[in-house]
Scaffold this motif. Structure first.
Motif, PDB file in Angstrom:
ATOM      1  N   UNK A 168      45.147   3.028 -61.185  1.00 56.19           N
ATOM      2  CA  UNK A 168      45.807   1.884 -60.557  1.00 56.19           C
ATOM      3  C   UNK A 168      45.573   1.890 -59.050  1.00 56.19           C
ATOM      4  N   UNK A 169      45.649   3.069 -58.425  1.00 55.22           N
ATOM      5  CA  UNK A 169      45.405   3.167 -56.990  1.00 55.22           C
ATOM      6  C   UNK A 169      43.975   2.779 -56.654  1.00 55.22           C
ATOM      7  N   UNK A 170      43.031   3.205 -57.485  1.00 58.63           N
ATOM      8  CA  UNK A 170      41.629   2.871 -57.252  1.00 58.63           C
ATOM      9  C   UNK A 170      41.419   1.370 -57.339  1.00 58.63           C
ATOM     10  N   UNK A 177      39.752  -3.913 -50.471  1.00 55.74           N
ATOM     11  CA  UNK A 177      38.418  -3.954 -49.869  1.00 55.74           C
ATOM     12  C   UNK A 177      37.776  -5.326 -50.082  1.00 55.74           C
ATOM     13  N   UNK A 178      37.991  -5.927 -51.259  1.00 55.89           N
ATOM     14  CA  UNK A 178      37.435  -7.247 -51.542  1.00 55.89           C
ATOM     15  C   UNK A 178      38.069  -8.311 -50.654  1.00 55.89           C
ATOM     16  N   UNK A 185      40.462  -7.645 -42.261  1.00 54.57           N
ATOM     17  CA  UNK A 185      41.467  -6.610 -42.525  1.00 54.57           C
ATOM     18  C   UNK A 185      42.899  -7.056 -42.291  1.00 54.57           C
ATOM     19  N   UNK A 186      43.177  -7.735 -41.163  1.00 53.15           N
ATOM     20  CA  UNK A 186      44.549  -8.110 -40.850  1.00 53.15           C
ATOM     21  C   UNK A 186      45.079  -9.121 -41.841  1.00 53.15           C
ATOM     22  N   UNK A 187      44.273 -10.139 -42.151  1.00 51.32           N
ATOM     23  CA  UNK A 187      44.713 -11.164 -43.101  1.00 51.32           C
ATOM     24  C   UNK A 187      44.913 -10.568 -44.487  1.00 51.32           C
ATOM     25  N   UNK A 188      44.082  -9.603 -44.854  1.00 50.88           N
ATOM     26  CA  UNK A 188      44.229  -8.974 -46.171  1.00 50.88           C
ATOM     27  C   UNK A 188      45.539  -8.208 -46.260  1.00 50.88           C
TER      28      UNK A 188
END
Length: 200
Positions: A168-170, A177-178, A185-188
């Motif tokens: 689940x963590x993976x 990452x997607x 990065x910030x918006x994700x």
């Protein structure tokens, strides 16, 4: 064959038949590593190696008190209940007169990782004989076969749970990452998690 010898009260490590205890209280079994942990009124925790029938003091000085630190210098006051955490290799000790629960990190044998992947079972005869060698044959050994079976089953179930959590963590890391690749990065990190869909 099960034998019992008259015990001599004291605090002495060594071969099972020569080791001394003072009112042994509770037992905890590490089936994978073939060890039994024993609490007693010497204000310390002892360990019986089922492979060698040898007893050693795992933690405590033999003097009542409260002190954390290295196992050899830690102090307990009437340690009683024990619980073994197979995954963390930690023995939890109910330090009764100190009104707290202590954690003792226990060193694994060489090759412990490979051994844990197997459904290790301690033969009942081996366990009972080792306990008898230490004159512990009457201390909470009733139903030991069922306890060993339950310990193995719980460990296997825990292995499955840990594997599922890692998966689940993976998957979560892959999703992050997607998202970072598409929106940055910030918006994700700020993006709300999608709610589970409901079917009518």
């Amino acid at each position: 064959t099960q034998s019992t010898w008259e015990g001599t009260m004291g605090l002495l490590d060594g071969p099972g038949a020569a080791a001394m205890f003072k009112y042994p209280q509770k037992l905890a079994l590490d089936a994978a590593q073939e060890r039994v942990f024993i609490s007693e009124l010497n204000d310390c925790v002892r360990m019986l190696d089922l492979r060698t029938d040898r007893v050693e003091t795992l933690a405590g000085t033999g003097q009542a008190g409260y002190q954390d630190g290295a196992a050899s210098s830690a102090k307990f006051s009437f340690p009683c209940g024990l619980a073994w955490d197979d995954f963390r290799s930690v023995l939890y000790v109910a330090d009764s007169d100190n009104h707290c629960v202590r954690a003792v990190k226990v060193q694994q044998r060489d090759g412990a990782g490979a051994a844990k992947k197997q459904s290790a079972r301690v033969p009942t005869a081996v366990l009972l004989n080792a306990l008898a060698q230490c004159r512990l044959s009457g201390i909470e050994t009733e139903g030991i076969e069922q306890l060993v079976e339950e310990n193995v089953w719980l460990r296997d179930q825990n292995h499955m749970l840990v594997a599922a959590l890692h998966d689940l963590q993976r998957r979560n890391d892959d999703l992050i990452a997607l998202l970072e690749a598409f929106v940055g990065p910030q918006a994700a990190r700020d993006a709300p998690l999608p709610s589970p869909s409901r079917r009518a």
